[in-house]
Design an enzyme around this catalytic site. Structure first.
Site, short mmCIF file in Angstrom:
data_model
loop_
_atom_site.label_atom_id
_atom_site.label_comp_id
_atom_site.label_asym_id
_atom_site.label_seq_id
_atom_site.Cartn_x
_atom_site.Cartn_y
_atom_site.Cartn_z
N ASP A 1 0.81 -0.91 -0.31
CA ASP A 1 0.31 -0.57 0.07
C ASP A 1 0.94 1.39 0.14
O ASP A 1 1.67 1.82 1.20
CB ASP A 1 -0.92 -0.61 1.57
CG ASP A 1 -1.75 0.98 1.51
OD1 ASP A 1 -1.73 2.19 0.16
OD2 ASP A 1 -3.32 1.14 2.00
N HIS B 1 -4.00 -1.77 -1.44
CA HIS B 1 -4.87 -0.53 -1.01
C HIS B 1 -5.77 -1.45 -1.08
O HIS B 1 -6.29 -1.81 -2.52
CB HIS B 1 -4.48 0.66 -1.02
CG HIS B 1 -5.39 1.90 -0.74
ND1 HIS B 1 -5.04 1.86 0.67
CD2 HIS B 1 -6.35 2.65 -1.11
CE1 HIS B 1 -6.08 2.76 1.35
NE2 HIS B 1 -6.90 3.00 0.10
#
Length: 410
Positions: free
Chosen positions: A170, A201
């Site tokens: 992420d 993410h």
């Protein structure tokens, strides 16, 4: 679950909408659901409904209302650009005041019984942290919260337990930020951090390209574990599972068995890939291919049972005489009259007080050996010995390893 929109009065004037969904029981602990940057869209409402099925009264306030009421974006490139535009204008501090107004409404609802937690994703992951620091919630769960590291001065104000879920890849919550957040909670045994390797993410968003189902399932179980521990409701999963198996093997009623399950359950017998997905197919399976095609002398011998927040792992011996064609275990194999004992594992997942799915494992090679269809002299497989050794560990190990004797004395 079918939710409804309600009005929330802001403390400084004006009103905004919030999506409310209630469990089938009619009441339960509360969860304040905090949105992504795409608004309280269909995806967020499905999360709310999901947690209602778990037994919670869920309220998802429209925290973008001061920018534009009722924003519902999808995940196209155009919608991403719109969402980031709203995010850049978003006042997080004001939103926590709005979230607190929604929280007070949630606590005052007659359906909300007991404690209340917060749950947030992406932008909502940060807001869940800030709500835990500034408002009256009993616990909080943050999924890949963005920008939390900028407000760590407030970490000491978080009084209740928390769970943080982060994705290894992420870029919005990189490793440096994650380490800063962990450091701020050093020494807090009631604050848990989980990292999901190889995930990006929004790994828990089914509509996104980054969706990772195994990580989503693991994260949900960890989230439910916190909510169950702090908020409840507390279900007797062992008794629910016993009732389900009684209806299968004792009462032998497919229709009654289905009443113990969620509206759209599934069962997967892993070795033979038999079972059903959804109410209609699973009822068809139970009614025609499982209950009437299981030998009458079938016996389940419990060995161990592990009970978690949302699932049971049952270890047992499955014993029967092969006096009928067993569609789900030995499809197409005529009865041999042979007696069989095998170790069997059932991993049973629940949503609230209903069974959601079953993953059933056994050693198919051992079954085939015991009914005479597989020659154990030609392959490293065993028959009833696997069942015998499960209950008597003193029986010889490594009998299939021809080289076992070579390591003697080494």
């Amino acid at each position: 679950m079918a939710g409804q929109w309600i009005d929330i009065a802001a403390k400084d004037g004006g009103t905004f909408k919030a999506y409310l969904t209630i469990p089938a029981s009619g009441s339960g602990p509360g969860i304040l659901l905090l949105q992504e940057i795409f608004g309280v869209n269909k995806s967020m409402r499905e999360v709310a409904d999901y947690y209602a099925e778990e037994g919670y009264v869920v309220l998802a306030p429209d925290l973008f209302w001061r920018l534009e009421p009722g924003i519902e974006l999808g995940y196209s490139e155009a919608d991403f650009n719109k969402a980031f535009g709203y995010y850049q204008r978003f006042d997080a501090n004001q939103s926590i005041k709005d979230a607190d107004d929604a929280l007070k409404v949630l606590r005052a609802r007659p359906e909300c019984k007991g404690k209340v937690g917060a749950l947030g994703f992406c932008l909502g992951g940060k807001l869940a942290y800030l709500v835990a620091a500034r408002a009256d919630v009993d616990c909080a769960v943050s999924y890949y919260g963005v920008g939390i590291e900028a407000d760590l001065v407030e970490a000491g104000n978080v009084k209740g337990p928390m769970v943080f879920h982060f994705a290894e890849l992420d870029r919005f919550a990189p490793a440096e930020a994650r380490e800063q957040i962990k450091g701020a909670f050093k020494g807090r045994s009631d604050v848990e951090f989980y990292l999901y390797p190889g995930c990006d993410h929004a790994f828990a968003a089914p509509e996104r390209a980054s969706f990772n189902k195994p990580a989503t399932l693991m994260a949900h179980s960890r989230s439910i574990a916190l909510f169950r521990k702090v908020l409840g409701p507390h279900y007797d999963l062992s008794a629910l599972w016993d009732r389900h198996t009684e209806l299968e093997f004792g009462v032998r009623s497919a229709e009654q068995t289905m009443t113990t399950m969620v509206a759209e359950p599934y069962v997967n017998h892993i070795p033979t890939m038999t079972g059903g997905v959804g109410y209609r197919d699973l009822l068809r399976f139970y009614k025609n291919h499982f209950i009437p095609k299981t030998p009458k002398d079938t016996k389940l011998v419990p060995i161990s049972r592990t009970i978690g927040a949302d699932r049971i792992v049952d270890e047992m011996l499955f014993c029967f005489t092969h006096d009928i064609e067993i569609d789900w275990m030995l499809p197409g194999v005529a009865p041999t009259g042979k007696y069989v004992e095998i170790p069997l594992i059932a991993i049973v997942r629940f949503r609230g007080d209903k069974l959601y799915n079953e993953h059933i494992f056994w050693d198919q090679a051992s079954v085939l050996v015991q009914i005479g269809l597989l020659d154990p002299k030609k392959l490293p497989v065993a028959g009833i010995e696997t069942a015998k050794k499960l209950v008597d560990e003193s029986l010889a190990s490594n009998t299939l390893m021809s080289r076992w004797s070579e390591s003697a004395g080494k």
